[in-house]
Write a protein that holds these residues in place. Structure first.
Motif, PDB file in Angstrom:
ATOM      1  N   ASP A   1       0.788  -1.258  -0.081  1.00 53.51           N
ATOM      2  CA  ASP A   1       0.029  -0.069   0.140  1.00 53.51           C
ATOM      3  C   ASP A   1       0.937   1.322   0.178  1.00 53.51           C
ATOM      4  OD1 ASP A   1       1.040  -0.660   2.431  1.00 53.51           O
ATOM      5  OD2 ASP A   1      -0.922   0.143   3.487  1.00 53.51           O
ATOM      6  N   SER A   2       2.140   1.067   0.810  1.00 58.50           N
ATOM      7  CA  SER A   2       3.030   2.456   0.748  1.00 58.50           C
ATOM      8  C   SER A   2       3.358   2.553  -0.824  1.00 58.50           C
ATOM      9  CB  SER A   2       4.026   2.038   1.734  1.00 58.50           C
ATOM     10  OG  SER A   2       5.067   3.220   1.622  1.00 58.50           O
ATOM     11  N   VAL A   3       4.023   1.626  -1.434  1.00 56.97           N
ATOM     12  CA  VAL A   3       4.683   1.591  -2.663  1.00 56.97           C
ATOM     13  C   VAL A   3       3.572   1.976  -3.742  1.00 56.97           C
ATOM     14  CG1 VAL A   3       5.878   0.401  -4.493  1.00 56.97           C
ATOM     15  CG2 VAL A   3       6.586   0.312  -2.135  1.00 56.97           C
ATOM     16  N   LEU A   4       2.477   1.262  -3.831  1.00 60.73           N
ATOM     17  CA  LEU A   4       1.453   1.268  -4.806  1.00 60.73           C
ATOM     18  C   LEU A   4       0.665   2.481  -4.698  1.00 60.73           C
ATOM     19  CD1 LEU A   4       0.818  -2.511  -5.433  1.00 60.73           C
ATOM     20  CD2 LEU A   4       2.406  -0.945  -6.617  1.00 60.73           C
ATOM     21  N   VAL A   5       0.317   2.858  -3.296  1.00 63.60           N
ATOM     22  CA  VAL A   5      -0.469   4.032  -3.289  1.00 63.60           C
ATOM     23  C   VAL A   5       0.133   5.214  -2.719  1.00 63.60           C
ATOM     24  CG1 VAL A   5      -2.816   4.444  -2.248  1.00 63.60           C
ATOM     25  CG2 VAL A   5      -2.616   2.241  -2.811  1.00 63.60           C
ATOM     26  N   ASP A   6       0.494   5.341  -1.642  1.00 64.99           N
ATOM     27  CA  ASP A   6       1.145   6.538  -1.137  1.00 64.99           C
ATOM     28  C   ASP A   6       2.169   7.002  -1.896  1.00 64.99           C
ATOM     29  OD1 ASP A   6      -0.610   5.874   1.219  1.00 64.99           O
ATOM     30  OD2 ASP A   6       1.176   4.837   2.345  1.00 64.99           O
ATOM     31  N   GLU A   7       3.015   6.297  -2.306  1.00 62.80           N
ATOM     32  CA  GLU A   7       4.319   6.742  -3.046  1.00 62.80           C
ATOM     33  C   GLU A   7       4.074   6.880  -4.651  1.00 62.80           C
ATOM     34  OE1 GLU A   7       7.502   7.528  -1.715  1.00 62.80           O
ATOM     35  OE2 GLU A   7       5.728   7.274   0.246  1.00 62.80           O
ATOM     36  N   ALA A   8       2.963   6.310  -4.973  1.00 61.69           N
ATOM     37  CA  ALA A   8       2.628   6.378  -6.414  1.00 61.69           C
ATOM     38  C   ALA A   8       2.306   7.852  -6.946  1.00 61.69           C
ATOM     39  CB  ALA A   8       1.273   5.623  -6.730  1.00 61.69           C
ATOM     40  N   LEU A   9       2.140   8.917  -6.029  1.00 58.28           N
ATOM     41  CA  LEU A   9       1.931  10.214  -6.302  1.00 58.28           C
ATOM     42  C   LEU A   9       3.215  10.963  -6.477  1.00 58.28           C
ATOM     43  CD1 LEU A   9      -0.601  11.150  -3.317  1.00 58.28           C
ATOM     44  CD2 LEU A   9      -1.044  10.334  -5.623  1.00 58.28           C
ATOM     45  N   VAL A  10       4.422  10.270  -6.149  1.00 55.55           N
ATOM     46  CA  VAL A  10       5.537  11.128  -6.302  1.00 55.55           C
ATOM     47  C   VAL A  10       6.490  10.560  -7.450  1.00 55.55           C
ATOM     48  CG1 VAL A  10       7.754  11.576  -5.393  1.00 55.55           C
ATOM     49  CG2 VAL A  10       5.587  11.641  -3.923  1.00 55.55           C
ATOM     50  N   PRO A  11       6.617  11.273  -8.548  1.00 50.69           N
ATOM     51  CA  PRO A  11       7.315  10.758  -9.639  1.00 50.69           C
ATOM     52  C   PRO A  11       8.993  10.818  -9.256  1.00 50.69           C
ATOM     53  CG  PRO A  11       6.880  13.115 -10.086  1.00 50.69           C
ATOM     54  CD  PRO A  11       6.280  12.776  -8.711  1.00 50.69           C
TER      55      PRO A  11
END
Length: 763
Positions: free
Chosen positions: A208-218
Motif C-alpha cells: 500500500d505504501s509503494v503502490l498507493v502512497d508513493e505512487a503520487l511522487v514521480p
C-alpha cells in the motif's frame, strides 16, 4: 440493490471463495508434508522442478508442502498454515494483508521461489536498502535450495554490480533504485550498457505504501547543468522579511506569497525599480521566490537535515534521509544559501516516471502489507488487484484505545509526556511514533528532563534502526521513532532475544503512542500494528490536538467550539466525531489526488512507451544510420573511409542524443502546461481534456524534430576513427546524474512544480 452495491457484494463473494479454496489447498499440503520429509534434498528440489516444468504449478498442495519442508530444512522456519495460504494468494497475483509479526518475509521468499521455479524472474520490491540486503541474505538458503539465484540491488552498487545482480532469478531491491535504474537505462548509447534484465513479476513489500502512497511522487532523473541560484544578496534580503507584513502563506502553508509591502521593501534593498519589470521577472523574481520558499516552507530537521556541510532531504513517508535526492528548480540552491553552505550545481530534468507507471510495466504484480483493506479501492482501480485478508496465526490481544483530543498542541504535548512517564513507571516498554525529526528530538529532550532514557530512531540515525527497533520491546525501554512503516524489524517482547518475554507480557506488553493522526488511517494502523504481534498483549493510544495538520486541513477551516477540562482535554463526542471526520476527508482527498494524478500521467506513460520502443530500435538495429543516410547521403559518402561499425555507432549516438533531448523538453513543457492548466477552468474548458489535447499535439512533433536535428548534427559534427565528437558541438550528455524529490499533486492550486506545491511532499 444498486449496481455499485452489487459489484462490491460480488467482489466480496469472490474473495471469500478464493480464501476458502486456498484453505482447502493448504489442508491438502498438510497431508503431503510427512511423506515429503522422507525425500532427500536433491529429490525434493527435483520434485519441485517436475511440478513446474510447464511454467505452471501442476499440484499446488504438493508444491506448498515442498516449500514448507524446504523452509524448515534451510531456515529452521516451518511456515504456519496461514503463511502457506498467503503464499498461494501471492502466486495468484493478490495483495495480501498480514498483520505485523506474522512472517511476511518468509511468505515473500516462498512465493518468489515459486514464481522463479515456473521460469519467471521476480523483483521483490522493498522500501529501503537495509531490508533488501537483509532479506536477500536471510532468505538465500531457501531460494538456493532449488538451484535458483538470489541477489540484492542497493544504492551503493556500481553499474557492473547492478548488472550482475539483475540477472538473478530473485532480485531484492528498493523501489526507488529499481525505478532509477530503469530511467538510467533509458539514457544509454550502447546496448551493453543496459543494467536491468527484464522481470516478469513485481512482488511488492509494503504494497500500500509503494503502490498507493508513493505512487503520487514521480521518480525524476536529472543531469548536471548550470541552474538558477538564489544569490547571497537575495537570500540575506529575504531572510529579513516578516510574515504578514512582507509575505503571507495559505492555510496549509503549502504556498507563500510576497505582499506589495514585501515587494517594495526588496526593491529598495536590492536597488531595483520594479521586481516585476520585464528585465527582472524572469531572473531576480524567480530567485526571490526560491529564497522565500526556502525560508518559509522548508524547515530544518523537518524537511531536511544539514550533515557534514550538505543538505540532506528527508523522505517523510519513511522517516529516512532520501539518498542522492535533491529539490529541483533552484530550490536546492536556495536552501543551501539559506544555511550558509556552498551552493551546488543546478540540473536539467532528463526523464521521469511515476511509481504507478513503473509498476504497471510488470506483466504481473502482487504484494503484501499489514494494511491493505483500507487501500482496496485504489489497488483495484489503478492496478486491477484483489486484496486477500490472511487470518492471524493467533488471536489479536491488543487494546486500541480511542483517541485523546486536546484543545492545543501544548496541552497535547504535556499529556503525551505524562502518559509516557506513567506507563514507563510500570516497566512496560513504550514505542512513540512521531511525524518528523524535530518532533522526535523535542520529545526525547522533554523525556530526558523527566529522567527517562530514550532511544531515538529518525533520519539522523537510521543506520542503527535494526538494533533500536529490535530492543524496543524490552523492559523499561522508551523508543521514539519517526515513520514506522517499512522499518521491517519485528518488535519482540523481552528484547531481540525475547529473554524477558513473559515478564513484559505480564506487564501488558508494548504500548504504542501516536503523537498525531496521519492523513491516512492506514499509517496509523501500521504504527498500532507494532504491538500485539503473534497473540502478545499490547496497547495503542493516539493523541490529537485541534491544531494538528489533519484536523485543520480536513476541517476545511470550520470553527469548532471546544470546552476542554482543566488539563486541556476535550471529551465531547461531537468533537471526537469531528476529528474522525477530518481524517476521512483527508483520505478522500488523497484518493482524488491519486485518481487525478493518474489521469494526467496516463497519456505521458503511453507516450513514454512509444519513445522507449523507438529507443530500443535505434539501439538494436542500424535504423539510425539508414535514416540519416536518406537525409544526408553526401555526408555518408564523406565518411566512407571509416569502419562501418564506427559510422553506425556515430549515427546511433546522434539520434539517441536528440531523441532524449526532445523527450526531456516535452516533459518539461508538459509540466509547465500542467502547472497552469487549472486556469482553463476559468474559460469553461475541462483541464484534463485540454491537457490531453495539448500533450497529443506536442508529442506528434517530438520524433520528427529529433530526426531533423540529428540530420543537422550529422552533417556538421566531427566523426573519426574514435567515433562522434558531440562534446565539440556542445552536445555532451551530463557528466553526472541524480534524482529529484518533487511533488505531484494536480489538485494543488499552483500545480505540481517543486516550488508551487512543495508542501505536498511533507504533509
Amino acid at each position: 440493490m444498486g449496481a455499485f452495491d452489487w459489484f462490491w457484494k460480488a467482489m466480496g463473494a469472490q474473495s471469500e471463495r478464493n480464501d476458502n479454496r486456498s484453505k482447502r489447498v493448504v489442508a491438502g499440503a498438510d497431508e503431503r508434508t510427512a511423506q515429503l520429509t522422507e525425500l532427500d534434498d536433491a529429490a525434493l528440489a527435483a520434485r519441485a522442478r517436475e511440478l513446474t516444468a510447464d511454467g505452471e504449478i501442476a499440484d499446488k498442495s504438493e508444491f506448498l508442502a515442498i516449500l514448507s519442508v524446504a523452509a524448515t530444512r534451510t531456515l529452521g522456519m516451518t511456515p504456519y498454515n496461514v503463511q502457506s495460504q498467503a503464499v498461494l494468494r501471492l502466486l495468484e497475483s493478490d495483495v495480501i494483508q498480514m498483520a505485523t509479526g506474522e512472517g511476511k518475509t518468509l511468505v515473500g521468499a516462498m512465493a518468489a521461489t515459486g514464481f522463479a521455479l515456473t521460469g519467471k524472474r521476480v523483483h521483490l520490491i522493498t522500501v529501503n536498502d537495509y531490508l533488501a540486503t537483509r532479506d536477500a541474505e536471510w532468505m538465500r538458503p531457501l531460494v538456493s535450495f532449488f538451484g535458483l539465484s538470489v541477489s540484492a540491488v542497493t544504492e551503493k552498487m556500481g553499474p557492473q554490480q547492478r548488472r550482475e545482480a539483475y540477472l538473478a532469478d530473485v532480485v531484492y531491491g528498493p523501489v526507488n533504485e529499481i525505478g532509477f535504474d530503469h530511467l538510467r537505462d533509458n539514457q544509454i548509447t550502447h546496448r551493453a550498457e543496459t543494467v536491468q534484465a527484464p522481470a516478469d513479476v513485481a512482488l511488492v513489500d509494503e504494497a500500500d505504501s509503494v503502490l498507493v502512497d508513493e505512487a503520487l511522487v514521480p521518480l525524476v532523473l536529472a543531469g548536471s547543468q548550470p541552474g538558477v541560484h538564489a544569490t547571497g544578496e537575495i537570500t540575506a534580503a529575504v531572510a529579513r522579511l516578516r510574515e504578514k507584513e512582507h509575505y503571507t502563506t495559505d492555510d496549509e502553508r503549502r504556498n507563500v506569497f510576497l505582499t506589495d509591502a514585501g515587494a517594495t521593501h526588496l526593491e529598495r534593498v536590492l536597488g531595483l525599480d520594479s521586481l516585476y519589470s520585464e528585465d527582472n521577472i524572469g531572473s531576480v523574481l524567480v530567485r526571490v521566490n526560491l529564497a522565500l520558499h526556502a525560508k518559509v516552507l522548508l524547515i530544518r530537521d523537518v524537511h531536511y537535515l544539514v550533515s557534514e556541510g550538505k543538505v540532506e532531504l528527508i523522505d517523510a513517508s519513511r522517516g529516512r534521509v532520501a539518498d542522492l535526492q535533491r529539490w529541483p528548480d533552484g530550490l536546492q540552491a536556495a536552501v543551501e544559501a539559506k544555511e550558509g553552505l556552498d551552493v551546488t550545481e543546478g540540473g536539467k530534468i532528463l526523464d521521469q516516471i511515476t511509481l504507478q507507471a513503473l509498476m504497471r510495466r510488470y506483466p504481473m504484480i502482487c504484494g503484501m502489507t499489514g494494511t491493505a483493506v483500507e487501500a482496496t479501492d485504489q489497488l483495484r482501480q489503478f492496478y486491477g488487484l484483489r486484496v486477500s485478508v490472511i487470518d492471524r496465526n493467533k488471536p489479536l490481544c491488543r487494546v486500541d484505545e480511542p483517541e485523546r483530543v486536546f484543545a492545543t498542541m501544548a496541552d497535547k504535548h504535556r499529556a503525551i509526556i505524562e502518559e509516557i512517564t506513567r506507563v514507563h513507571a510500570t516497566g512496560q516498554p513504550v514505542l512513540v511514533g512521531t511525524h518528523d525529526v524535530a518532533e522526535s528530538e523535542l520529545l526525547a529532550e522533554a523525556l530526558g528532563q523527566q529522567g527517562i532514557e530514550v532511544n531515538v530512531l529518525n533520519a539522523k540515525n537510521d543506520a542503527e534502526e535494526a538494533r533500536i527497533v529490535a530492543e524496543a520491546g524490552d523492559i523499561g525501554r522508551v523508543t521514539v521513532s519517526t515513520q514506522m512503516a517499512g522499518r521491517g524489524t519485528d518488535i519482540k517482547l523481552g528484547g531481540a532475544d525475547g529473554a524477558d518475554h513473559d515478564e513484559v507480557a505480564a506487564l501488558g506488553g508494548l504500548t504504542v503512542i501516536g503523537t498525531a493522526l496521519h492523513r491516512s488511517s492506514r499509517l496509523d494502523n501500521q504504527l498500532r500494528g507494532r504491538a500485539g504481534r503473534q497473540g502478545d498483549p499490547g496497547r495503542s493510544q493516539f493523541f490529537v490536538s485541534l491544531d494538528d495538520d489533519v484536523v485543520a486541513s480536513g476541517g476545511g477551516g470550520e470553527e469548532v467550539t471546544a470546552h476542554p477540562d482543566e488539563h486541556g482535554e476535550v471529551t465531547s463526542k461531537r468533537i471526537l466525531r469531528f476529528v474522525e471526520h477530518t481524517q476521512r476527508v483527508m483520505e478522500g482527498q488523497l484518493l482524488e489526488i491519486h485518481a487525478q494524478t493518474w489521469k494526467y500521467n496516463r497519456l505521458l506513460a503511453d507516450q513514454r512507451e512509444i519513445v522507449d520502443e523507438r529507443r530500443a530500435t535505434l539501439l538494436d538495429t542500424d535504423k539510425a544510420l539508414r535514416e540519416l543516410s536518406e537525409r544526408a547521403p553526401d555526408r555518408v559518402a564523406e565518411l566512407a573511409d571509416l569502419e562501418a561499425g564506427v559510422i553506425e555507432q556515430a549515427a546511433r549516438e546522434i539520434m539517441l542524443y536528440h531523441l532524449d533531448t526532445q523527450w526531456s523538453e516535452h516533459l518539461g513543457h508538459m509540466d509547465d502546461v500542467r502547472e497552469s492548466i487549472h486556469l482553463r477552468a476559468i474559460a469553461k474548458e475541462t483541464p484534463i481534456d485540454e491537457f490531453h489535447r495539448i500533450a497529443v499535439r506536442e508529442f506528434r512533433d517530438v520524433a520528427q524534430r529529433a530526426v531533423d536535428k540529428a540530420a543537422e548534427t550529422f552533417r556538421s559534427v566531427h566523426i573519426d576513427d574514435e567515433g562522434v565528437h558531440l562534446d565539440d558541438e556542445g552536445l555532451a550528455r551530463p557528466s553526472a546524474t541524480w534524482t529529484y524529490m518533487v511533488s505531484d499533486n494536480p489538485l494543488a492550486g499552483s500545480g505540481n512544480s517543486a516550488v508551487g506545491g512543495i508542501g505536498d511532499l511533507f504533509r
